[in-house]
Design a protein around this motif. Sequence first.
Motif, PDB file in Angstrom:
ATOM      1  N   THR A 120     -23.549  -9.129  16.016  1.00 51.35           N
ATOM      2  CA  THR A 120     -24.950  -9.246  16.417  1.00 51.35           C
ATOM      3  C   THR A 120     -25.850  -8.501  15.442  1.00 51.35           C
ATOM      4  O   THR A 120     -26.885  -9.019  15.005  1.00 51.35           O
ATOM      5  CB  THR A 120     -25.161  -8.684  17.841  1.00 51.35           C
ATOM      6  OG1 THR A 120     -24.387  -9.458  18.764  1.00 51.35           O
ATOM      7  CG2 THR A 120     -26.625  -8.755  18.247  1.00 51.35           C
ATOM      8  N   GLY A 122     -28.791 -11.551  21.721  1.00 52.80           N
ATOM      9  CA  GLY A 122     -28.678 -10.298  20.982  1.00 52.80           C
ATOM     10  C   GLY A 122     -29.710 -10.180  19.876  1.00 52.80           C
ATOM     11  O   GLY A 122     -30.286  -9.118  19.657  1.00 52.80           O
ATOM     12  N   ARG A 127     -25.553 -15.946  19.246  1.00 54.40           N
ATOM     13  CA  ARG A 127     -26.079 -14.563  19.249  1.00 54.40           C
ATOM     14  C   ARG A 127     -27.580 -14.557  19.525  1.00 54.40           C
ATOM     15  O   ARG A 127     -28.279 -13.625  19.142  1.00 54.40           O
ATOM     16  CB  ARG A 127     -25.777 -13.896  17.903  1.00 54.40           C
ATOM     17  CG  ARG A 127     -24.307 -13.533  17.719  1.00 54.40           C
ATOM     18  CD  ARG A 127     -24.020 -13.105  16.292  1.00 54.40           C
ATOM     19  NE  ARG A 127     -23.934 -14.265  15.394  1.00 54.40           N
ATOM     20  CZ  ARG A 127     -23.860 -14.188  14.068  1.00 54.40           C
ATOM     21  NH1 ARG A 127     -23.862 -13.007  13.478  1.00 54.40           N
ATOM     22  NH2 ARG A 127     -23.788 -15.277  13.331  1.00 54.40           N
ATOM     23  N   HIS A 182     -26.610  -8.291  24.080  1.00 56.48           N
ATOM     24  CA  HIS A 182     -25.240  -8.412  23.575  1.00 56.48           C
ATOM     25  C   HIS A 182     -24.274  -8.806  24.686  1.00 56.48           C
ATOM     26  O   HIS A 182     -23.423  -9.679  24.498  1.00 56.48           O
ATOM     27  CB  HIS A 182     -24.803  -7.091  22.942  1.00 56.48           C
ATOM     28  CG  HIS A 182     -23.349  -7.072  22.586  1.00 56.48           C
ATOM     29  ND1 HIS A 182     -22.809  -7.872  21.595  1.00 56.48           N
ATOM     30  CD2 HIS A 182     -22.302  -6.361  23.108  1.00 56.48           C
ATOM     31  CE1 HIS A 182     -21.510  -7.653  21.520  1.00 56.48           C
ATOM     32  NE2 HIS A 182     -21.183  -6.746  22.418  1.00 56.48           N
ATOM     33  N   PRO A 237     -18.826 -13.024  20.349  1.00 50.03           N
ATOM     34  CA  PRO A 237     -19.447 -12.206  19.293  1.00 50.03           C
ATOM     35  C   PRO A 237     -19.358 -10.718  19.624  1.00 50.03           C
ATOM     36  O   PRO A 237     -19.540 -10.311  20.764  1.00 50.03           O
ATOM     37  CB  PRO A 237     -20.903 -12.682  19.283  1.00 50.03           C
ATOM     38  CG  PRO A 237     -21.128 -13.253  20.643  1.00 50.03           C
ATOM     39  CD  PRO A 237     -19.811 -13.843  21.057  1.00 50.03           C
ATOM     40  N   ASP A 295     -24.613 -12.456  25.516  1.00 52.36           N
ATOM     41  CA  ASP A 295     -23.965 -13.305  24.516  1.00 52.36           C
ATOM     42  C   ASP A 295     -22.441 -13.227  24.621  1.00 52.36           C
ATOM     43  O   ASP A 295     -21.749 -14.243  24.549  1.00 52.36           O
ATOM     44  CB  ASP A 295     -24.395 -12.880  23.108  1.00 52.36           C
ATOM     45  CG  ASP A 295     -25.803 -13.343  22.756  1.00 52.36           C
ATOM     46  OD1 ASP A 295     -26.279 -14.311  23.369  1.00 52.36           O
ATOM     47  OD2 ASP A 295     -26.423 -12.725  21.872  1.00 52.36           O
ATOM     48  N   ARG A 296     -21.927 -12.026  24.791  1.00 51.22           N
ATOM     49  CA  ARG A 296     -20.477 -11.839  24.805  1.00 51.22           C
ATOM     50  C   ARG A 296     -19.842 -12.500  26.020  1.00 51.22           C
ATOM     51  O   ARG A 296     -18.770 -13.102  25.924  1.00 51.22           O
ATOM     52  CB  ARG A 296     -20.138 -10.346  24.759  1.00 51.22           C
ATOM     53  CG  ARG A 296     -18.646 -10.082  24.602  1.00 51.22           C
ATOM     54  CD  ARG A 296     -18.375  -8.669  24.130  1.00 51.22           C
ATOM     55  NE  ARG A 296     -16.956  -8.412  24.013  1.00 51.22           N
ATOM     56  CZ  ARG A 296     -16.192  -8.796  23.001  1.00 51.22           C
ATOM     57  NH1 ARG A 296     -16.719  -9.474  21.997  1.00 51.22           N
ATOM     58  NH2 ARG A 296     -14.901  -8.513  22.965  1.00 51.22           N
TER      59      ARG A 296
END
Length: 402
Positions: free
Chosen positions: A208, A340, A337, A68, A203, A71-72
């Motif tokens: 996710t 994630g 995503r 996560h 995201p 991705d973030r």
Amino acid sequence: MGRRAAGVGSTAIALGAVSLLTDLSSEMVTAVLPLYLVIGLGMTPLAFGFLDGLYNGVTAFVRLLGGHIADRWSQHKLVAGIGYGLSAICKPFLLLSGASTVALSATLAVDRIGKGIRTAPRDALISLSVDDAHQGRAFGVHRAMDTAGALLGPLAAFGLLWMMADAFDAVFIVSFSVASLGVLVLIAFVPGRRSMPVGAPRPTLRETVRILGDAGFRRLLIAASILGLVTVGDGFLYLGLQERMQLDAAFFPLLPLGSALVYLLLAVPMGRLADRIGRRLPFLLGNLALVGAYSTVLLPVDGPLLLVLLLALLGTFYAATDGVLMALAGPRIPRDRRAGGMALLQTGQATGRLFAAVMFGAAWTFWGMSAAFAAAALTMLAVLIGAAVLIRPESRRDEGNA
């Protein structure tokens, strides 16, 4: 499409080099760890099962976080690098922990946290660097290079133990040096890759988790999780071989060599085959090979035949499942995503394997080796039938991508 259309690309190759060094380091430790703990420190199979489950399963609690965050931040390389660094610095502490179960548990936990943080961002980097049609081939090349390190690791451990009796300290220090080199290669040669444009909405964790709303991905996650729940760690298979064949302790680190060689030889062909015929069938047949590996320990054969058969089946299992599962999942997950989503899948697997190691260790301790492997083989076969129902054949859209 240029280099990406060629099927592999520089990212998969560079990460393959990093994984080669990292796996060389980690397999040096993995090759001697069962021997070090069970024979050197006198642990029971139940205690080893706890530590083996911790070693392989604690990643379940950090994979999702690592994926996560990658991705973030859209910083997959940075997050992967942090994970590789954590695993590297843990190697000397295996020696410093002595016989303390608490210290060993803590060290192995941090090492696995590093692995958990890096795995999803690394696989996302590979997946995002190639088109959907070549996911299997790219993962196959990466896994083949990774496995080359797995081949060299046991050889290095064997050489050190051969030259210096009970030289566990040398194994851990050399392992640390090689892992550190892998981190340097990552920094210097792995290109960073953003999964979304600068300024695009980032995201959230809730978004996710919403990947689970896709029925195909959800079924794949459930199947991978229940298969993980009946996947016995390699260390137990090697201990079973050692007990059946009464191998000298100095040769124990060489056992992973055979399965790694089979994995190395089959990883790329399996990836290409999966791209050609669909990834579901190779994945299921690979798990069937693991059922065969469990059963081999129980066969009335001995000597080289037992050794070759078990290691060949174990290597086939990894070649047909490890990268193929990620290639099967990749096209089902949105690009922003990707890490994630892969982390969700890997978390399910790791959680299952955490409990599998503890349960199998307890079964071996209380029932004996033969009964434990018989139960594992029968249970795995039953679960595999369920997984075959859960994982649907790829749709025409996926087949076009695959």
